[in-house]
Design a protein around this motif. Sequence first.
Motif, PDB file in Angstrom:
ATOM      1  N   ASN A  18      -0.758   7.054  -6.906  1.00 14.87           N
ATOM      2  CA  ASN A  18      -1.646   8.144  -7.281  1.00 14.87           C
ATOM      3  C   ASN A  18      -0.840   9.429  -7.387  1.00 14.87           C
ATOM      4  O   ASN A  18      -0.564  10.090  -6.381  1.00 14.87           O
ATOM      5  CB  ASN A  18      -2.756   8.293  -6.241  1.00 14.87           C
ATOM      6  CG  ASN A  18      -3.699   9.438  -6.568  1.00 14.87           C
ATOM      7  OD1 ASN A  18      -3.649  10.017  -7.659  1.00 14.87           O
ATOM      8  ND2 ASN A  18      -4.551   9.784  -5.628  1.00 14.87           N
ATOM      9  N   TYR A  55      -2.358   5.878  -3.224  1.00 16.29           N
ATOM     10  CA  TYR A  55      -2.756   4.863  -4.202  1.00 16.29           C
ATOM     11  C   TYR A  55      -4.219   5.106  -4.564  1.00 16.29           C
ATOM     12  O   TYR A  55      -4.873   5.996  -4.018  1.00 16.29           O
ATOM     13  CB  TYR A  55      -2.562   3.457  -3.620  1.00 16.29           C
ATOM     14  CG  TYR A  55      -1.116   3.115  -3.306  1.00 16.29           C
ATOM     15  CD1 TYR A  55      -0.324   2.428  -4.229  1.00 16.29           C
ATOM     16  CD2 TYR A  55      -0.530   3.502  -2.103  1.00 16.29           C
ATOM     17  CE1 TYR A  55       1.003   2.127  -3.957  1.00 16.29           C
ATOM     18  CE2 TYR A  55       0.799   3.214  -1.822  1.00 16.29           C
ATOM     19  CZ  TYR A  55       1.566   2.527  -2.753  1.00 16.29           C
ATOM     20  OH  TYR A  55       2.889   2.247  -2.479  1.00 16.29           O
ATOM     21  N   PHE A  56      -4.732   4.338  -5.505  1.00 11.64           N
ATOM     22  CA  PHE A  56      -6.112   4.517  -5.957  1.00 11.64           C
ATOM     23  C   PHE A  56      -7.039   3.542  -5.223  1.00 11.64           C
ATOM     24  O   PHE A  56      -6.958   2.326  -5.433  1.00 11.64           O
ATOM     25  CB  PHE A  56      -6.217   4.266  -7.467  1.00 11.64           C
ATOM     26  CG  PHE A  56      -5.540   5.307  -8.313  1.00 11.64           C
ATOM     27  CD1 PHE A  56      -6.231   6.438  -8.724  1.00 11.64           C
ATOM     28  CD2 PHE A  56      -4.214   5.157  -8.700  1.00 11.64           C
ATOM     29  CE1 PHE A  56      -5.604   7.405  -9.523  1.00 11.64           C
ATOM     30  CE2 PHE A  56      -3.582   6.105  -9.489  1.00 11.64           C
ATOM     31  CZ  PHE A  56      -4.281   7.239  -9.899  1.00 11.64           C
ATOM     32  N   ASP A 107      -4.378   8.072   0.186  1.00 12.52           N
ATOM     33  CA  ASP A 107      -4.525   8.659  -1.142  1.00 12.52           C
ATOM     34  C   ASP A 107      -3.230   8.602  -1.957  1.00 12.52           C
ATOM     35  O   ASP A 107      -3.151   9.181  -3.029  1.00 12.52           O
ATOM     36  CB  ASP A 107      -4.992  10.118  -1.000  1.00 12.52           C
ATOM     37  CG  ASP A 107      -5.551  10.667  -2.308  1.00 12.52           C
ATOM     38  OD1 ASP A 107      -6.241   9.908  -3.018  1.00 12.52           O
ATOM     39  OD2 ASP A 107      -5.282  11.843  -2.634  1.00 12.52           O
TER      40      ASP A 107
END
Length: 564
Positions: A165, A115-116, A113
């Motif tokens: 993110n 990153y997307f 999580d």
Amino acid sequence: MVCHPVERVWWKEAVVYQIYPANFLDSNGDGLGVDTIWLPPIFASPQKDMGYDIADYRSIHAPYGTVADVQKLIDELHSQQMRLLMDLVVNHTSDEHEWFKESRSSRTSAKRDWYFWRDPKYDEQGIRKEPNNWKSVFGGSAWHFDETTGQYYLALFLLSQPDLNWTNYAMRQATYDDMRFWLDRGVDGFRIDSMNLMSKHPNLPDGKVVTDEPYQSGAEFFASGPKMHDYVREMRAEVFDNYDIMTVGELGFTKDEHSVGQYVAKDRRELNMLFTGDIVDMDFGPNGKYERSDFHPSKIRNVTNLWQTAMPKLNGWNSVYLDNHDSGRSLSRYASDAPEHRAAAAKMLATYMATLSGTLFLLAGQEIGMANLGKDYGADAYIDVEAKNHYKAVLKARGGDESRVADVLKELQLKARDHGRLPMQWDSSPNAVFTTTDSKPWMTINKDHKEWNAASQIDDSTSVMAYWKQMLALRKQNTDILVYGSYSPLPESETGEVVLGYERECHETGKKAGVLLNFSATQQRVLAAKRYPDFSVLVSNQDPNFVDGQITLKPFGAIVLQSA
């Protein structure tokens, strides 16, 4: 207009000199008069986006040296009462960063999580589709499918630059630790790249469909999202406020006074200043950078008047710049690089920048009048990914016929990022001292370096470089007026439509300076001189010509008057 008392701090008076590290090679002790150096990313990187794809924030790209070398640079600058500004790229990393390698390793990774990641969508025929229709800044989809885990990841720039993110607390704390790593070593501040992209709309909805292309700009959902100000305030409280530093945010897709004020108003406790981008967008078309829209002096008048008058109301601070690593050279776009006008035009732009309130930023080469590559360079001269991708996409859409993309090449010749990243023109040797005569430079060197170079200007009292030194000295000698003073635009009825005129005034003494700048290749008569019956000429790039209270400005003429 209600103005706030102006607090005087070092970063407001700073003159910042941006060096593109791959294209700069200086070894002597001559000085321009700047006091802060800004380095774009020098960190470990595969260099797929010229360093803006960072693989390790605590290591240095090997050709540039080591952390110890950077420490030596910091120490040497400080010993000369100079400072170092670094690029902080934390909207995204390289896909070679250990964080992303771990994130993509499995859906259950502890850093998944960071990153997307999103599941695919499927159309009625069962064909796999991206999670939304967002278009990458560099063209194509902003989503990229990863076979290992069967999900897409978001990358608003290159597919090798996955977006971080920022909703993840652990990720934010890790980036803060990387910031402290450099601030503890004495770095004096950060320019925060793509700053307002760090907060996206939580649902990542489709962008509004405005073209018949498969992907659309989702800027309304990925720029200045709902948590953006929370992140900046947290960053400041946990990191920045523990150091005496300068913070500059790059604010893309956002140029209105209200939104800018939320980032820089002093009582908001967010950032010191911003790059809003509108000063480098003045010849962009309504549908983007590489669409034609001719520059007119009224555009720079409007942008200048807006921010010079807005910041005192907002209790904020301006950045003053015309060029950077993401733009074509202002000399070629907003003035003239024609041989008969080039020196005067470069000096006129220097006068403009040095007489505005705000922190002054120069890009290496401005001080010698560096220009764009020119109209005799073809598409193969451009190596930057943004320009190359755009040219190839349009060429493909037009059937691969190069005779049908002359309009695109014309825009590249004005606006491609390559122009701002050209190797510094040190002397007239075949490759401007960067390589030996029998080896090819990694990037195009402008052939005009044989005439326009630093070596030819250092000892020339009439050169662009000498004029820049004069202007920077003048700015430091008149800080009360030119840095901290009030700004009042002169009416167009007195200046004419192609002459930009304004007045600076010291709050404490009432001392004034009037500035007149001819943004045209034709001679102009200006009535505004009648405001200064008793005056002295502070500086001018021409022999002043006064007749019956009028000033005649030669093509690209500039003059600064001081009232008695």
